[in-house]
Scaffold this active site. Structure first.
Site, PDB file in Angstrom:
ATOM      1  N   GLU A   1     -35.145  32.012 111.593  1.00  0.00           N
ATOM      2  CA  GLU A   1     -34.297  31.826 112.781  1.00  0.00           C
ATOM      3  C   GLU A   1     -33.217  32.891 112.856  1.00  0.00           C
ATOM      4  O   GLU A   1     -32.698  33.340 111.823  1.00  0.00           O
ATOM      5  CB  GLU A   1     -33.604  30.469 112.717  1.00  0.00           C
ATOM      6  CG  GLU A   1     -34.553  29.295 112.691  1.00  0.00           C
ATOM      7  CD  GLU A   1     -33.805  27.980 112.702  1.00  0.00           C
ATOM      8  OE1 GLU A   1     -33.611  27.442 113.791  1.00  0.00           O
ATOM      9  OE2 GLU A   1     -33.399  27.513 111.624  1.00  0.00           O
TER      10      GLU A   1
ATOM     11  N   HIS B   1     -38.266  15.771 113.682  1.00  0.00           N
ATOM     12  CA  HIS B   1     -38.473  16.115 115.100  1.00  0.00           C
ATOM     13  C   HIS B   1     -39.579  17.150 115.290  1.00  0.00           C
ATOM     14  O   HIS B   1     -40.134  17.265 116.384  1.00  0.00           O
ATOM     15  CB  HIS B   1     -37.160  16.568 115.766  1.00  0.00           C
ATOM     16  CG  HIS B   1     -36.789  17.995 115.534  1.00  0.00           C
ATOM     17  ND1 HIS B   1     -36.146  18.425 114.412  1.00  0.00           N
ATOM     18  CD2 HIS B   1     -36.985  19.100 116.291  1.00  0.00           C
ATOM     19  CE1 HIS B   1     -35.956  19.735 114.496  1.00  0.00           C
ATOM     20  NE2 HIS B   1     -36.456  20.178 115.625  1.00  0.00           N
TER      21      HIS B   1
ATOM     22  N   LYS C   1     -33.658  12.861 109.034  1.00  0.00           N
ATOM     23  CA  LYS C   1     -33.819  13.601 107.785  1.00  0.00           C
ATOM     24  C   LYS C   1     -32.448  14.110 107.321  1.00  0.00           C
ATOM     25  O   LYS C   1     -31.580  14.277 108.173  1.00  0.00           O
ATOM     26  CB  LYS C   1     -34.791  14.756 107.965  1.00  0.00           C
ATOM     27  CG  LYS C   1     -34.304  15.862 108.922  1.00  0.00           C
ATOM     28  CD  LYS C   1     -34.442  17.233 108.350  1.00  0.00           C
ATOM     29  CE  LYS C   1     -33.278  18.078 108.681  1.00  0.00           C
ATOM     30  NZ  LYS C   1     -33.470  19.391 109.160  1.00  0.00           N
TER      31      LYS C   1
ATOM     32  N   ASP D   1     -33.248  21.627 104.212  1.00  0.00           N
ATOM     33  CA  ASP D   1     -33.097  21.563 105.671  1.00  0.00           C
ATOM     34  C   ASP D   1     -34.435  21.788 106.380  1.00  0.00           C
ATOM     35  O   ASP D   1     -34.735  21.124 107.363  1.00  0.00           O
ATOM     36  CB  ASP D   1     -32.078  22.618 106.120  1.00  0.00           C
ATOM     37  CG  ASP D   1     -31.806  22.563 107.621  1.00  0.00           C
ATOM     38  OD1 ASP D   1     -31.580  21.453 108.128  1.00  0.00           O
ATOM     39  OD2 ASP D   1     -31.824  23.625 108.278  1.00  0.00           O
TER      40      ASP D   1
ATOM     41  N   LYS E   1     -31.982  31.539 107.929  1.00  0.00           N
ATOM     42  CA  LYS E   1     -31.013  31.638 109.028  1.00  0.00           C
ATOM     43  C   LYS E   1     -30.502  33.074 109.152  1.00  0.00           C
ATOM     44  O   LYS E   1     -30.545  33.838 108.180  1.00  0.00           O
ATOM     45  CB  LYS E   1     -29.800  30.749 108.713  1.00  0.00           C
ATOM     46  CG  LYS E   1     -30.110  29.274 108.619  1.00  0.00           C
ATOM     47  CD  LYS E   1     -30.059  28.632 109.974  1.00  0.00           C
ATOM     48  CE  LYS E   1     -30.172  27.124 109.895  1.00  0.00           C
ATOM     49  NZ  LYS E   1     -30.695  26.553 111.116  1.00  0.00           N
TER      50      LYS E   1
ATOM     51  N   HIS F   1     -39.589  19.644 107.498  1.00  0.00           N
ATOM     52  CA  HIS F   1     -40.419  20.120 108.608  1.00  0.00           C
ATOM     53  C   HIS F   1     -41.649  20.936 108.183  1.00  0.00           C
ATOM     54  O   HIS F   1     -42.744  20.696 108.662  1.00  0.00           O
ATOM     55  CB  HIS F   1     -39.587  20.969 109.552  1.00  0.00           C
ATOM     56  CG  HIS F   1     -38.340  20.288 110.026  1.00  0.00           C
ATOM     57  ND1 HIS F   1     -38.333  19.012 110.509  1.00  0.00           N
ATOM     58  CD2 HIS F   1     -37.050  20.713 110.100  1.00  0.00           C
ATOM     59  CE1 HIS F   1     -37.099  18.678 110.870  1.00  0.00           C
ATOM     60  NE2 HIS F   1     -36.301  19.695 110.624  1.00  0.00           N
TER      61      HIS F   1
END
Ligand SMILES: O=C1O[C@H](COP(=O)(O)O)[C@@H](O)[C@H](O)[C@H]1O
Length: 457
Positions: free
Chosen positions: A206, A168, A138, A225, A328, A230
């Site tokens: 995160e 993933h 990706k 991202d 983030k 995801h």
């Protein structure tokens, strides 16, 4: 459907890059060290622009393998692996690389989308061995038009079932747990619809900051991202119709049905928020503002926190807001899917209710399952309080990339993102990307280590 030809050589294009070292090689080590490795062996051929000798490459592989699990089989693969300097956009160099492959190859493009596209154009000039598998990281393309063009291009090289668009998250046991939890318990299905569900939240906040990835991240941002790829995959698993069997067709059709029905809940101004971290302190560590990180182009106005509210227009889900969010450098990491139920139609008079709603929480990293329910509290039995029975779940044996690689090397695209589904994910976010580019949605700020912009709470 799976390919019948067995993959003998894994060719990593972009072998000298960060993704190969951090994720792909440890994932391969975990696979080789598992039962899979008892039955199968694989040649590893790295290719990249750096000038590395076989010895230097084997050293790198050995180090990265150490993170995924050691063992004789794993070290044997590292010791036998080879490296070739290769410009993957050159037809001649790709031809020599393919000539070095033992048996049918899987080509793993650990490369940015633009280089992947150029490598595929070069591959069009060559005859690929029967059964060749193409695996791509990706983001798949950089927008809807780019994803469509890339789909058309790779479709000229091999059939769809030999194309593995890697996400993933689809290899993570805590994400795949959504399937087990939903479909092996009678408890959930009766309430899994708009009659009972008030809202859904899928959050991946995160504490990690940029971790030296400015070169990639500054061009992607949190929306591309994490959400475009995801979190939309997680949403599709969480909201899909029950499947009849775990096979690529059933699963990817069911996910596709959800993605096709997904739209923003209103205009981008109402349905999206974005923010970027400023200087702050995280876990006792001082962090500088994102805009001052090495490699960041502050004029690009990249967001480090993105939120979207979408709706899935189906009989089952119509009207239920679904919030997707990831960021983030946040002080309170939170990685979970939360299904909030509607209040009961009537609370018996005399029962002192809590005003909290029942919730089902599926945790990612750490994997877990929790219920938030109202029960009789201590003291007065008619005075309710919330309890949260919960279970921590064990992680799967394989790293996420190990699980994904197993599919690639066995030719089973169950966990790969199908071409039409990749396009749908871009279609969903495209209006937001455009509105953000045109600055129609403010770029808020939050201090690193905080829980996000104060205006968002
Ligand atoms: O792909 C990505 O995922 C990670 C988060 O996934 P995890 O499995 O490592 O927790 C994210 O940090 C990264 O920015 C993104 O590119």
């Amino acid at each position: 459907m799976t390919t019948t030809t067995q993959i003998k050589t894994l060719v990593v294009l972009g072998a000298d890059g960060d993704l190969t070292r951090r994720l792909l090689l440890p994932g391969l080590a975990s696979l080789l060290g598992s039962d899979w490795g008892d039955a199968r062996s694989i040649q590893l051929l790295g290719a990249g622009l750096s000038d590395l000798s076989d010895e230097q490459w084997r050293q790198r592989v050995g180090d990265a393998f150490g993170e995924g699990g050691a063992g004789p089989r794993v070290s044997r693969t590292a010791q036998r692996s080879r490296y070739r300097r290769c410009d993957v956009t050159s037809v001649e160099e790709l031809e020599s690389l393919l000539a070095e492959c033992d048996g049918t190859p899987a080509l793993f493009f650990a490369l940015p989308p633009a280089i992947t596209a150029r490598a595929c154009q070069a591959l069009q000039q060559l005859d690929l061995p029967e059964g060749t598998v193409l695996a791509m990281e990706k983001p798949f393309g950089t927008d809807l038009a780019g994803a469509r063009a890339l789909n058309q291009l790779v479709g000229t090289l091999v059939p769809e079932n030999q194309i593995f668009r890697v996400d993933h998250f689809m290899g993570r046991s805590d994400v795949l747990n959504l399937i087990g939890t939903r479909f092996s318990n009678r408890l959930f299905e009766p309430v899994w619809n708009n009659q009972h569900v008030e809202s859904i939240e899928i959050v991946y906040d995160e504490s990690l900051a940029l971790e030296g990835r400015a070169g990639y991240y500054d061009k992607a941002g949190a929306l591309v991202d994490m959400l475009q790829s995801h979190l939309l995959q997680v949403m599709a698993l969480l909201m899909m119709e029950p499947i009849s069997r775990i096979d690529e067709r059933d699963l990817r059709d069911a996910k596709g049905q959800v993605l096709r029905a997904t739209r923003l809940r209103g205009a981008p101004r109402e349905a999206s928020r974005r923010a970027r971290y400023t200087a702050g302190t995280l876990d006792g560590r001082k962090l500088s503002a994102y805009s001052r990180e090495p490699g960041v182009d502050a004029s690009r106005r990249t967001e480090t926190l993105a939120e979207l509210t979408v709706e899935v227009d189906t009989w089952r889900w119509s009207g239920v807001p679904v919030v997707l969010r990831s960021g983030k450098a946040l002080g309170r990491p939170r990685k979970e899917a939360v299904v909030t139920l509607k209040p009961t139609p009537h609370l018996p008079t005399g029962l002192l209710g809590n005003d909290t709603s029942d919730q089902i929480v599926i945790g990612f990293k750490p994997a877990g399952l929790a219920l938030h329910l109202d029960v009789s509290g201590p003291g007065d039995p008619f005075d309710l309080e919330t309890v949260s029975p919960s279970a921590e779940l064990e992680a799967g044996d394989l790293l996420a990339y190990g699980e994904v690689l197993a599919g690639i090397l066995d030719g089973d695209p169950l966990l790969a993102v199908r071409g039409d589904n990749a396009e749908e994910c871009w279609r969903i976010v495209e209006p937001v990307l455009e509105a953000w580019r045109e600055d129609k949605v403010p770029l808020d700020t939050y201090a690193a280590g905080s829980s996000g912009p104060s205006s968002w709470s």
